[in-house]
Scaffold this active site. Structure first.
Site, PDB file in Angstrom:
ATOM      1  N   GLU A  11       0.275  -2.606  13.214  1.00  0.00           N
ATOM      2  CA  GLU A  11      -0.055  -4.447  13.053  1.00  0.00           C
ATOM      3  C   GLU A  11       0.657  -5.330  13.943  1.00  0.00           C
ATOM      4  O   GLU A  11       0.208  -5.942  14.199  1.00  0.00           O
ATOM      5  CB  GLU A  11       1.418  -4.810  11.740  1.00  0.00           C
ATOM      6  CG  GLU A  11       1.186  -3.915   9.819  1.00  0.00           C
ATOM      7  CD  GLU A  11       2.283  -4.469   9.382  1.00  0.00           C
ATOM      8  OE1 GLU A  11       1.736  -4.908   8.207  1.00  0.00           O
ATOM      9  OE2 GLU A  11       3.505  -4.076   9.849  1.00  0.00           O
ATOM     10  N   TRP A  62       0.807  -1.147  -0.031  1.00  0.00           N
ATOM     11  CA  TRP A  62      -0.133  -0.099   0.039  1.00  0.00           C
ATOM     12  C   TRP A  62       0.920   1.220  -0.009  1.00  0.00           C
ATOM     13  O   TRP A  62      -0.680   2.581  -0.539  1.00  0.00           O
ATOM     14  CB  TRP A  62      -0.769  -0.136   1.048  1.00  0.00           C
ATOM     15  CG  TRP A  62      -0.244   0.522   2.221  1.00  0.00           C
ATOM     16  CD1 TRP A  62       0.572  -0.581   3.368  1.00  0.00           C
ATOM     17  CD2 TRP A  62      -0.929   0.847   3.400  1.00  0.00           C
ATOM     18  NE1 TRP A  62       1.019   0.094   4.790  1.00  0.00           N
ATOM     19  CE2 TRP A  62       0.809   0.741   4.526  1.00  0.00           C
ATOM     20  CE3 TRP A  62      -1.709   2.259   3.866  1.00  0.00           C
ATOM     21  CZ2 TRP A  62      -0.319   1.876   6.193  1.00  0.00           C
ATOM     22  CZ3 TRP A  62      -1.734   2.943   4.510  1.00  0.00           C
ATOM     23  CH2 TRP A  62      -1.225   2.537   5.494  1.00  0.00           C
ATOM     24  N   ASP A  63       2.267   1.199   0.361  1.00  0.00           N
ATOM     25  CA  ASP A  63       3.155   2.357   0.612  1.00  0.00           C
ATOM     26  C   ASP A  63       2.889   2.717  -1.290  1.00  0.00           C
ATOM     27  O   ASP A  63       2.824   4.824  -1.017  1.00  0.00           O
ATOM     28  CB  ASP A  63       4.895   1.988   0.382  1.00  0.00           C
ATOM     29  CG  ASP A  63       4.679   0.601   1.524  1.00  0.00           C
ATOM     30  OD1 ASP A  63       3.740   0.066   1.788  1.00  0.00           O
ATOM     31  OD2 ASP A  63       6.569   1.060   2.126  1.00  0.00           O
ATOM     32  N   LYS A  82       2.266   0.215  16.772  1.00  0.00           N
ATOM     33  CA  LYS A  82       3.094   0.366  15.865  1.00  0.00           C
ATOM     34  C   LYS A  82       3.389   1.418  15.189  1.00  0.00           C
ATOM     35  O   LYS A  82       4.263   1.986  15.179  1.00  0.00           O
ATOM     36  CB  LYS A  82       3.430  -1.354  14.449  1.00  0.00           C
ATOM     37  CG  LYS A  82       4.226  -0.937  13.782  1.00  0.00           C
ATOM     38  CD  LYS A  82       4.132  -1.646  12.751  1.00  0.00           C
ATOM     39  CE  LYS A  82       5.264  -2.003  11.687  1.00  0.00           C
ATOM     40  NZ  LYS A  82       5.103  -3.143  10.679  1.00  0.00           N
ATOM     41  N   GLN A  83       2.710   2.173  14.082  1.00  0.00           N
ATOM     42  CA  GLN A  83       2.560   3.065  13.527  1.00  0.00           C
ATOM     43  C   GLN A  83       1.442   4.175  13.850  1.00  0.00           C
ATOM     44  O   GLN A  83       0.390   3.602  14.152  1.00  0.00           O
ATOM     45  CB  GLN A  83       3.220   2.757  11.872  1.00  0.00           C
ATOM     46  CG  GLN A  83       2.184   2.210  11.540  1.00  0.00           C
ATOM     47  CD  GLN A  83       2.504   0.957  10.107  1.00  0.00           C
ATOM     48  OE1 GLN A  83       3.287   0.271  10.763  1.00  0.00           O
ATOM     49  NE2 GLN A  83       2.129   1.557   8.759  1.00  0.00           N
TER      50      GLN A  83
END
Length: 699
Positions: free
Chosen positions: A456, A314-315, A558-559
């Site tokens: 994640e 998806w980046d 995580k993010q």
């Protein structure tokens, strides 16, 4: 303006980071920034785009070509003769994509200086060029080996069943063949007048060097594969035989890069560090851009290695697309045509799960093949593969594809991709989400359960805020665009999409705090700090997520997840953005290079440029600084960070400059960091290149 990055001194611990830091590429291939005598032990590699192979039951990954730029002088090898090093420096000039190396070795009889310059041709993407020069302080007799290195660095290989070498009319040729018949051919024209022996792809010769004189060796190489043409060997041979010399290729290189920089260059008056960092980021994005292809996308690690299996994530749509839209619109179109071309693969994956529509691969390889395994992380204590749910539960990937197509349509005003199949992609992605949703018996709420969001570390959650809103966006985009462009979009089906979009659960801001719960039950998890969770690790390589990860039962993430939602889709009051920024940022490990830019963008949205600035630099300097996360369990995940590079561009353009597109025009809403006096750059919009200049107001 600074264009050169340099590292002095030799530290073998820096080999991995330097390979990324000094990467050269042209979209077709990427050559790691390693000295010419390095092989697999130094992580040297010529990485190829779009061609993959699986060795037995190991992970499928892209093929690396045999390295045609190998050169070694006896007694003057960094790895073998480190004790003889007097000086050493590596550098990269982002102005023209040239890698440089200079080393001085102390040898019996004098000092040997080795200089190396090389580049991947931007003008002719199958070509590589290198010049190695030797200079001695006294008379030296030096044994040399040069040619095509048969030692190919593979993570999950070896991929080649055989590599056949030949020398024809002064050209060295290597044919590397896999067990399923894929062929990678490297051809090398190496100019030397000394008598030499040939074996295993390498020429062996002895050079008699006289003090003060310069001896130059020019390498002109070509790479072709069976994915390019039916006769890669013949194509590679012709390419090197017909190629001009090094100086002429270098002139072409500089011209090609000048043209690219005309569209991409950013000037930041008042902050040379930020100016170089963002332009260095853009250099990497241009180096891996598939300008040569009609329907090819960009892997998550670019062309820096086989990590992440060379797959497209998806980046590309969520973090890199804005740069390609702004500076290389034809590349933006290529990356999205890749998604159109791989729609059959996405439909096949959905069907494998008993679902309708298009479920795009989390790690997409050729044809849309899913590269992600069910066991994607290795436990550091047992050495056993751990079951993860990236492949089957990160359903937001299909929405990312729709987000990219929608953005392209809005930014370019070009409906060509919609007519080429983009609208059908949107329709199939909407059908996918419809087949996943469940309805509660006692209410009218629809749910998306058992998913993994951008964070994640928390798997198999229900109603992840980001995922639900991206699914809602997909359904509404299908309703708005498919009636005109998708031939099998039925009115009843579109009405069902609209109904589902209205009933899908929305994680509402808490009326007291304004904080949006990341998923159902998130607030009930242990509210531990990032440092406290990190202290629970027994091995620094442990994976933080999964069933037993140290973060899985805490609020540490995580993010950016909710924060990504607030930026990507907007529509929330500033007070809500501020409340969520303040809540989630301290709880974020930033375990992904995708994270910092989202927080920087939200910091700008709430008028905090000084908080955004270090997060911006964290993205822009990800490969300058190096030292990022290299392992997920026992799996090596190092490489360049093009999504972070794209994120830095987004922060600059949409955060600090506050660019807002309005039909065919735009407006600026600056939020400049302290010390920035003027920013200027070009941006393509609606088929026209616009010059953007933003000046700080007098204090």
């Amino acid at each position: 303006m600074q264009t050169v990055i340099e590292k002095k001194g030799y530290d073998p611990a820096q080999n991995a980071d330097n390979g990324n830091r000094f990467l050269t590429g042209n979209g077709y291939m990427g050559v790691r920034g390693t000295p010419c005598e390095f092989g697999p032990e130094g992580m040297a590699a010529v990485n190829l785009a779009g061609i993959y192979h699986q060795k037995g039951d190991a992970w499928r990954e892209p093929l690396n070509a045999p390295n045609p730029l190998y050169f070694e002088a006896e007694g003057a090898s960094l790895a073998a003769d480190a004790g003889n090093i007097l000086s050493h420096a590596l550098s990269l000039d982002i102005a023209d994509g040239t890698f440089h190396r200079e080393t001085a070795f102390s040898l019996p009889g004098g000092v040997l200086h080795i200089a190396q310059e090389r580049f991947c041709s931007m003008a002719q993407v199958h070509l590589l060029a290198q010049r190695v020069t030797l200079r001695a302080s006294g008379s030296l007799s030096v044994s040399l080996r040069a040619g095509i290195d048969s030692r190919v660095w593979d993570i999950h290989g070896p991929h080649y069943d055989r590599i056949d070498f030949a020398r024809e009319d002064g050209v060295i040729v290597a044919d590397a063949v896999t067990d399923d018949g894929k062929t990678v051919c490297a051809a090398l024209r190496l100019c030397t007048d000394e008598p030499c022996a040939f074996s295993g792809g390498l020429l062996s010769l002895t050079a008699g060097l006289r003090g003060g004189e310069v001896y130059a060796y020019e390498f002109i190489a070509a790479i072709y594969t069976s994915a390019d043409c039916a006769d890669p060997r013949g194509a590679a041979l012709r390419a090197v035989q017909e190629s001009p010399g090094y100086d002429a290729l270098l002139a072409q290189q500089r011209s090609a890069w000048n043209s690219l920089w005309d569209d991409a260059r950013v000037i930041i008056d008042g902050d040379p560090r930020a100016e170089f960092a963002v332009n260095y980021s853009l250099y990497h994005l241009m180096s891996i851009a598939p300008r040569h292809a009609r329907d090819l996308s960009v892997p998550a690690r670019g062309l820096s290695g086989q990590t992440y299996k060379g797959a497209i994530f998806w980046d590309t749509e969520m973090f890199m697309l804005d740069f390609y839209l702004g500076a290389m619109p034809q590349v933006a179109a290529s990356t999205l045509r890749y998604r159109i071309a791989t729609l059959p693969g996405a439909k096949k994956k959905a069907a494998e799960y008993g679902l309708s529509g298009a479920f795009y691969a989390w790690e997409s390889q050729e044809g849309g093949r899913e590269g992600c395994s069910d066991y994607n992380v290795t436990d550091v204590f047992t050495g056993r593969p751990m079951r993860t749910f990236f492949r089957d539960k990160q359903i937001h990937i299909s929405a990312a594809v729709v987000y990219g197509l929608k953005k392209y349509f809005e930014r370019t005003g070009d409906d060509g991709l919609m007519r080429e199949g983009g609208a059908q992609v949107i329709l199939e992605c909407a059908r996918f989400y419809m087949s996943l949703m469940t309805k509660r018996i006692l209410s009218d709420t629809y749910d998306l359960c058992d998913v993994v969001g951008p964070d994640e570390y928390h798997e198999r959650v229900c109603n992840n805020a980001y995922t639900n809103e991206m699914a809602r966006m997909t359904l509404r985009t299908a309703c708005s665009l498919c009636p005109q462009y998708a031939t099998d979009a039925h009115p009843d089906e579109l009405a069902a999409f609209a109904d589902a979009a209205g009933h899908l659960k929305r994680q509402q801001p808490d009326p007291q705090t304004g904080v949006i719960e990341q998923f159902d039950g998130y607030f009930a998890l242990e509210d531990a700090s990032v440092d406290a969770v990190r202290a629970r690790l027994k091995d620094p390589r442990e994976y933080w997520g999964g069933a037993y990860g140290v973060a899985a039962h805490t609020q540490v993430i995580k993010q950016a997840d909710v924060i990504a939602l607030l930026y990507m889709l907007g529509g929330y009051d500033r007070s809500v953005t501020e409340a969520n920024y303040d809540y989630y940022e301290p709880r974020t490990e930033h375990g992904s290079s995708l994270s910092a830019c989202m927080y920087a963008l939200c910091a700008c949205m709430i008028g905090r440029p000084e908080e955004a600035y270090p997060l911006f630099l964290k993205s822009a300097e990800a490969d300058i600084q190096g030292g990022g996360k290299q392992w997920a369990g026992l799996v090596y995940i190092g490489g360049t960070h093009p999504a972070a590079a794209g994120g830095a561009y987004m922060v600059l353009l949409f955060g600090f400059l506050g660019l807002r597109f309005e039909g065919d025009g735009f407006s600026l809403h600056p939020c400049l960091p302290k010390g920035w006096t003027r920013v200027s750059m070009n941006v393509w919009h609606r088929g026209t290149r616009r010059r953007i200049v933003c000046e700080a107001l007098p204090s």
